[in-house]
Design an enzyme around this catalytic site. Structure first.
Site, short mmCIF file in Angstrom:
data_model
loop_
_atom_site.label_atom_id
_atom_site.label_comp_id
_atom_site.label_asym_id
_atom_site.label_seq_id
_atom_site.Cartn_x
_atom_site.Cartn_y
_atom_site.Cartn_z
N ALA A 97 2.91 2.29 23.14
CA ALA A 97 1.91 3.13 22.48
C ALA A 97 0.80 2.30 21.82
O ALA A 97 -0.38 2.57 22.00
CB ALA A 97 2.57 4.05 21.47
N HIS A 143 0.85 -1.20 0.00
CA HIS A 143 0.00 0.00 0.00
C HIS A 143 0.88 1.24 0.00
O HIS A 143 1.77 1.36 0.84
CB HIS A 143 -0.84 0.10 1.30
CG HIS A 143 -1.62 -1.12 1.62
ND1 HIS A 143 -2.79 -1.44 0.97
CD2 HIS A 143 -1.41 -2.10 2.53
CE1 HIS A 143 -3.27 -2.56 1.48
NE2 HIS A 143 -2.45 -2.98 2.43
N VAL A 179 3.63 -6.56 21.36
CA VAL A 179 4.89 -6.75 22.09
C VAL A 179 6.10 -6.29 21.27
O VAL A 179 7.15 -6.89 21.31
CB VAL A 179 5.07 -8.23 22.51
CG1 VAL A 179 4.11 -8.59 23.62
CG2 VAL A 179 4.88 -9.18 21.32
N ASP A 193 11.80 2.70 10.48
CA ASP A 193 11.74 1.58 11.42
C ASP A 193 12.81 0.53 11.16
O ASP A 193 13.31 -0.09 12.09
CB ASP A 193 10.36 0.90 11.36
CG ASP A 193 9.27 1.72 12.04
OD1 ASP A 193 9.60 2.79 12.58
OD2 ASP A 193 8.10 1.30 12.01
N GLY A 213 1.92 4.70 1.19
CA GLY A 213 1.70 5.28 2.51
C GLY A 213 2.12 4.32 3.62
O GLY A 213 2.19 4.71 4.78
N GLY A 214 2.38 3.07 3.25
CA GLY A 214 2.91 2.11 4.22
C GLY A 214 1.96 1.80 5.36
O GLY A 214 0.76 2.06 5.31
N HIS A 257 -4.17 33.53 26.76
CA HIS A 257 -5.11 33.08 27.80
C HIS A 257 -6.55 33.16 27.26
O HIS A 257 -6.87 34.11 26.57
CB HIS A 257 -4.98 34.00 29.03
CG HIS A 257 -6.00 33.72 30.09
ND1 HIS A 257 -5.88 32.69 30.99
CD2 HIS A 257 -7.18 34.34 30.36
CE1 HIS A 257 -6.93 32.69 31.78
NE2 HIS A 257 -7.74 33.67 31.43
N GLU A 279 1.98 -5.97 31.30
CA GLU A 279 3.25 -5.34 30.92
C GLU A 279 4.40 -6.03 31.65
O GLU A 279 4.36 -6.18 32.87
CB GLU A 279 3.20 -3.84 31.28
CG GLU A 279 4.52 -3.10 31.12
CD GLU A 279 5.14 -3.23 29.74
OE1 GLU A 279 6.28 -3.73 29.68
OE2 GLU A 279 4.51 -2.84 28.74
N LYS A 335 -5.94 6.68 14.95
CA LYS A 335 -6.40 7.98 15.44
C LYS A 335 -7.87 8.20 15.09
O LYS A 335 -8.63 8.79 15.86
CB LYS A 335 -5.56 9.14 14.88
CG LYS A 335 -4.09 9.09 15.24
CD LYS A 335 -3.83 8.74 16.69
CE LYS A 335 -2.54 8.02 16.91
NZ LYS A 335 -2.44 6.64 16.55
#
Length: 464
Positions: A183, A38, A269, A310, A40-41, A443, A203, A52
């Site tokens: 994540a 694909h 993992v 990666d 866009g990986g 503010h 974990e 998201k």
């Protein structure tokens, strides 16, 4: 048939590969991208973007459930999981199409197929129509990574899922086990827990979100527990017994193994680099634990072969890959870019509450020998946070006591993934505490807490 010749061939079209190709084309290099699946990986199709979109759906659902707090009425609140997934796939599809358009606009040649490097400067691509031979003086490896599978805990798509299955669920889990609280694990735990799955996170390290600052991890854990998650730290899944519609997990904590029953398991993992089948060993490219070894400029040590993203190791983040892609394209075109520094790259996790950080944790800064000043500011002290109904959170800043350099910033709470960039820019500009204190923050905004956290490090905090 004669081999097609290019200045640069990029293998892989994720956020590292496609960005490298576009930048190279902008610099006048005749560039080709080889992609087996694909455009866009993983990031666009199966990672950052669709997760998201799904997390946004669960966030809106969570807000609908809180309608009464805001003086609103919403009755019989429900969700349609298939529609949530469809929206997320549509978002991914739109962006993947966008990448195709950008590559075309920049006159990058796209070849769909599986690439290998039979010799230096040569790429052979197996396509639907046969094999295409390409040549180029420079080749960028941007083949990314895939989910790590532990023996005995392999995914089957039915009871045990990887991130891909979790993004296109065939059903809503009732009792969910998530293995790993980095994540990816914690985002899926957050999504399914919010939609009503009884969620347990296991974990192996001594805390959830183990790469984050210890205080941030502890704060996030408290929120996850409040939301009804079960968190098991210093724990390990030893085996999974798969039955009909259920999985019995043997979980070891404190030297004892207990059995727990679930209907769904998500394994998160870690990842392994896609280094196989490219012919890298024969070329002399060094590989260490499934990742290509590079210097700070992404050079592999083999002339004309570079590795980004990666496949080139941690941090495993899309924005790191993109920046490396730009840097390498500029180097190939004869430029002198700065190397990408891992400690200036922010990490963002989109669980509920969000988590974001850049630079050193307090513990790491001390371990490196810094004398530190630490500031903290809670969301409860901020007008905008209270108005939003988001008073659970904190911002923590770590400074070098001698020079006033911002060594690290760590946040947990609403919209911190957007706020972190203020500190990232500050670090890039080598800002000191004085610059940050003298900056006027608007503010009412959440960003004022960033100011207050800096003030707190120097005992000048106003609203606490």
């Amino acid at each position: 048939m004669a081999a097609k010749s290019f200045d640069l061939i990029v293998i892989g079209s994720g956020p590292g590969g496609y960005v490298a190709a576009i930048r190279a084309a902008q610099l006048g290099l005749n560039t080709a991208v080889v992609e087996r699946e694909h455009l866009g990986g993983i990031c666009l199709n199966w990672g950052c973007i669709p997760t998201k979109a799904m997390l946004r759906s669960s966030e809106v659902f969570h807000l609908m459930e809180r309608a009464k707090e805001f003086g609103l009425k919403a009755e019989k609140i429900d969700y349609d999981l298939d529609a949530v997934v469809k929206r997320s796939r549509d978002v991914a599809g739109q962006l993947s199409g966008g990448v195709k358009h950008l590559l075309k606009k920049n006159k990058v040649t796209v070849i769909m197929g599986e690439g290998t490097i039979p010799a230096k400067g040569k790429v052979s691509v197996k396509t639907d129509k046969g094999t295409e031979e390409l040549t180029a003086k420079n080749i960028i490896l941007a083949t990314g990574a895939r989910a790590r599978e532990l023996p005995g805990l392999e995914a089957d798509g039915d009871l045990v899922w990887t991130y891909k299955h979790a993004l296109k669920p065939a059903r809503m889990p009732k009792k969910l086990l998530v293995i790993g609280s980095g994540a990816i694990g914690i985002e899926f735990a957050s999504f399914y827990n919010t939609l009503g799955a009884d969620t347990t996170v296991v974990e192996v390290m001594d805390r959830v979100l183990p790469v984050e600052d210890a205080e941030i991890s502890a704060f996030a854990k408290k929120q996850f527990l409040k939301q009804g998650m079960t968190i098991m730290e210093k724990a390990m899944v030893k085996q999974l017994d798969r039955g009909k519609g259920k999985v019995t997990a043997h979980i070891e904590t404190g030297g004892k193994v207990e059995e727990h029953e679930f209907d769904t398991v998500i394994s998160a993992v870690g990842i392994v680099g896609n280094v196989e089948g490219l012919g890298l060993e024969a070329l002399g490219v060094k590989i260490d634990r499934t990742h290509v070894v590079t210097d700070e400029y992404c050079r592999t040590g083999v002339d004309g072969i570079w590795a980004i993203g990666d496949i080139a190791g941690a941090p495993w983040l899309a924005h790191k890959a993109s920046h490396e892609g730009v840097m390498v394209a500029e180097m190939i075109a004869g430029g002198h870019p700065h190397p990408v520094k891992p400690e200036s790259i922010a990490g963002c996790t989109y669980c509920h509450p969000q988590v974001a950080s850049v630079g050193y944790t307090e513990a790491k800064a001390k371990e490196l020998g810094y004398d530190v000043k630490v500031g903290r500011f809670p969301f409860i002290g901020n007008g905008k946070a209270i108005a939003l109904g988001e008073q659970e959170g904190m911002i923590k800043t770590v400074f070098d006591a001698k020079t006033g350099e911002l060594l690290g910033a760590h946040m947990v709470g609403a919209e911190v993934t957007e706020l972190i960039q203020g500190y990232v820019v500050g670090r890039q500009l080598e800002t000191t505490e004085e610059d940050l204190m003298n900056t006027v923050f608007p503010h009412p905004t959440l960003s004022e807490m960033m100011h207050e956290s800096v003030l707190d490090a120097y005992d000048r905090v106003i609203h606490m």
